[in-house]
Design a protein around this motif. Sequence first.
Motif, PDB file in Angstrom:
ATOM      1  N   ALA A   1       1.777 -12.085  -3.444  1.00 13.79           N
ATOM      2  CA  ALA A   1       0.374 -11.685  -3.568  1.00 13.79           C
ATOM      3  C   ALA A   1      -0.038 -10.596  -2.575  1.00 13.79           C
ATOM      4  O   ALA A   1      -0.832  -9.719  -2.925  1.00 13.79           O
ATOM      5  N   LEU A   2       0.466 -10.631  -1.360  1.00 14.76           N
ATOM      6  CA  LEU A   2       0.011  -9.666  -0.357  1.00 14.76           C
ATOM      7  C   LEU A   2       0.443  -8.228  -0.659  1.00 14.76           C
ATOM      8  O   LEU A   2      -0.369  -7.304  -0.525  1.00 14.76           O
ATOM      9  N   PRO A   3       1.684  -7.977  -1.083  1.00 13.36           N
ATOM     10  CA  PRO A   3       2.003  -6.598  -1.490  1.00 13.36           C
ATOM     11  C   PRO A   3       1.201  -6.145  -2.719  1.00 13.36           C
ATOM     12  O   PRO A   3       0.842  -4.978  -2.827  1.00 13.36           O
ATOM     13  N   LEU A   4       0.918  -7.086  -3.610  1.00 14.22           N
ATOM     14  CA  LEU A   4       0.083  -6.762  -4.769  1.00 14.22           C
ATOM     15  C   LEU A   4      -1.310  -6.340  -4.317  1.00 14.22           C
ATOM     16  O   LEU A   4      -1.867  -5.368  -4.817  1.00 14.22           O
ATOM     17  N   LEU A   5      -1.845  -7.054  -3.345  1.00 15.68           N
ATOM     18  CA  LEU A   5      -3.140  -6.691  -2.774  1.00 15.68           C
ATOM     19  C   LEU A   5      -3.105  -5.302  -2.142  1.00 15.68           C
ATOM     20  O   LEU A   5      -3.984  -4.481  -2.346  1.00 15.68           O
ATOM     21  N   GLY A   6      -2.043  -5.013  -1.400  1.00 13.80           N
ATOM     22  CA  GLY A   6      -1.904  -3.704  -0.778  1.00 13.80           C
ATOM     23  C   GLY A   6      -1.760  -2.589  -1.788  1.00 13.80           C
ATOM     24  O   GLY A   6      -2.261  -1.472  -1.588  1.00 13.80           O
ATOM     25  N   SER A   7      -1.111  -2.870  -2.914  1.00 11.84           N
ATOM     26  CA  SER A   7      -0.894  -1.814  -3.915  1.00 11.84           C
ATOM     27  C   SER A   7      -2.196  -1.433  -4.624  1.00 11.84           C
ATOM     28  O   SER A   7      -2.251  -0.392  -5.269  1.00 11.84           O
ATOM     29  N   LEU A   8      -3.227  -2.237  -4.481  1.00  9.98           N
ATOM     30  CA  LEU A   8      -4.531  -1.872  -5.050  1.00  9.98           C
ATOM     31  C   LEU A   8      -5.120  -0.625  -4.378  1.00  9.98           C
ATOM     32  O   LEU A   8      -6.067  -0.044  -4.881  1.00  9.98           O
ATOM     33  N   THR A   9      -4.535  -0.235  -3.264  1.00  8.95           N
ATOM     34  CA  THR A   9      -4.957   1.000  -2.589  1.00  8.95           C
ATOM     35  C   THR A   9      -4.836   2.188  -3.532  1.00  8.95           C
ATOM     36  O   THR A   9      -5.622   3.122  -3.462  1.00  8.95           O
ATOM     37  N   ARG A  10      -3.882   2.144  -4.440  1.00 14.13           N
ATOM     38  CA  ARG A  10      -3.688   3.244  -5.396  1.00 14.13           C
ATOM     39  C   ARG A  10      -4.934   3.424  -6.278  1.00 14.13           C
ATOM     40  O   ARG A  10      -5.239   4.526  -6.713  1.00 14.13           O
ATOM     41  N   GLY A  11      -5.677   2.362  -6.528  1.00 13.10           N
ATOM     42  CA  GLY A  11      -6.885   2.466  -7.324  1.00 13.10           C
ATOM     43  C   GLY A  11      -7.990   3.224  -6.613  1.00 13.10           C
ATOM     44  O   GLY A  11      -8.889   3.765  -7.240  1.00 13.10           O
ATOM     45  N   VAL A  12      -7.897   3.292  -5.290  1.00 10.67           N
ATOM     46  CA  VAL A  12      -8.905   3.984  -4.492  1.00 10.67           C
ATOM     47  C   VAL A  12      -8.520   5.441  -4.292  1.00 10.67           C
ATOM     48  O   VAL A  12      -9.361   6.332  -4.306  1.00 10.67           O
ATOM     49  N   VAL A  13      -7.236   5.691  -4.095  1.00 11.65           N
ATOM     50  CA  VAL A  13      -6.769   7.036  -3.772  1.00 11.65           C
ATOM     51  C   VAL A  13      -6.226   7.703  -5.006  1.00 11.65           C
ATOM     52  O   VAL A  13      -5.461   7.219  -5.733  1.00 11.65           O
TER      53      VAL A  13
ATOM     54  N   ALA B   1       0.828  -1.211   0.000  1.00  4.51           N
ATOM     55  CA  ALA B   1       0.000   0.000   0.000  1.00  4.51           C
ATOM     56  C   ALA B   1       0.862   1.260   0.000  1.00  4.51           C
ATOM     57  O   ALA B   1       0.607   2.197  -0.759  1.00  4.51           O
ATOM     58  N   LEU B   2       1.882   1.284   0.832  1.00  6.16           N
ATOM     59  CA  LEU B   2       2.751   2.463   0.890  1.00  6.16           C
ATOM     60  C   LEU B   2       3.454   2.712  -0.439  1.00  6.16           C
ATOM     61  O   LEU B   2       3.498   3.841  -0.931  1.00  6.16           O
ATOM     62  N   VAL B   3       4.000   1.669  -1.003  1.00  2.00           N
ATOM     63  CA  VAL B   3       4.718   1.821  -2.262  1.00  2.00           C
ATOM     64  C   VAL B   3       3.753   2.163  -3.394  1.00  2.00           C
ATOM     65  O   VAL B   3       4.044   2.987  -4.250  1.00  2.00           O
ATOM     66  N   GLY B   4       2.578   1.552  -3.384  1.00  4.57           N
ATOM     67  CA  GLY B   4       1.587   1.829  -4.424  1.00  4.57           C
ATOM     68  C   GLY B   4       1.096   3.265  -4.403  1.00  4.57           C
ATOM     69  O   GLY B   4       0.810   3.847  -5.451  1.00  4.57           O
ATOM     70  N   LEU B   5       1.012   3.847  -3.218  1.00  2.36           N
ATOM     71  CA  LEU B   5       0.533   5.227  -3.117  1.00  2.36           C
ATOM     72  C   LEU B   5       1.516   6.237  -3.703  1.00  2.36           C
ATOM     73  O   LEU B   5       1.129   7.362  -4.018  1.00  2.36           O
ATOM     74  N   THR B   6       2.766   5.855  -3.854  1.00  2.51           N
ATOM     75  CA  THR B   6       3.741   6.785  -4.429  1.00  2.51           C
ATOM     76  C   THR B   6       3.761   6.752  -5.949  1.00  2.51           C
ATOM     77  O   THR B   6       4.416   7.578  -6.567  1.00  2.51           O
TER      78      THR B   6
END
Length: 132
Positions: free
Chosen positions: A120-132, A65-70
């Motif tokens: 898979a779990l970091p991939l799941l967390g990076s989906l946060t970028r689709g929301v924000v 999630a953290l990495v995806g948000l950047t």
Amino acid sequence: MSDATAESGEADAPGDRDGLLAALDRRVAAFRADDRRRRIALVVALVAGVGVAWLHWLGLVFAGALVGLTRRSLPRALAAGVAVGVIVLATFVLLSPAMGAGELLALGQPAYVAVGSALALPLLGSLTRGVV
């Protein structure tokens, strides 16, 4: 007259929230447009995420999630999430005192769970970028 005041107060609240969300959206867009700040945030997010993942498996979702948000777009966020998973998996194999990569894979099903969750779990967390 108190009813009219209450109604106007309630009508203002959603507009204030829209203004705050719009301001936050502008700040995040400006942050993502600045390459230097985004790269620094990526490194900080990676270090913090891997540190949390070292303590608990939910840290893998947090790291993604953290990495995806950047990242600037969702596909780039997903790629960054997979990259975090590869980094975490490589760190686990390199710092494991008891076994190497071949020995880890020889374990069978526990190894599949470790590799699958690391990817898979970091991939799941990076989906946060689709929301924000």
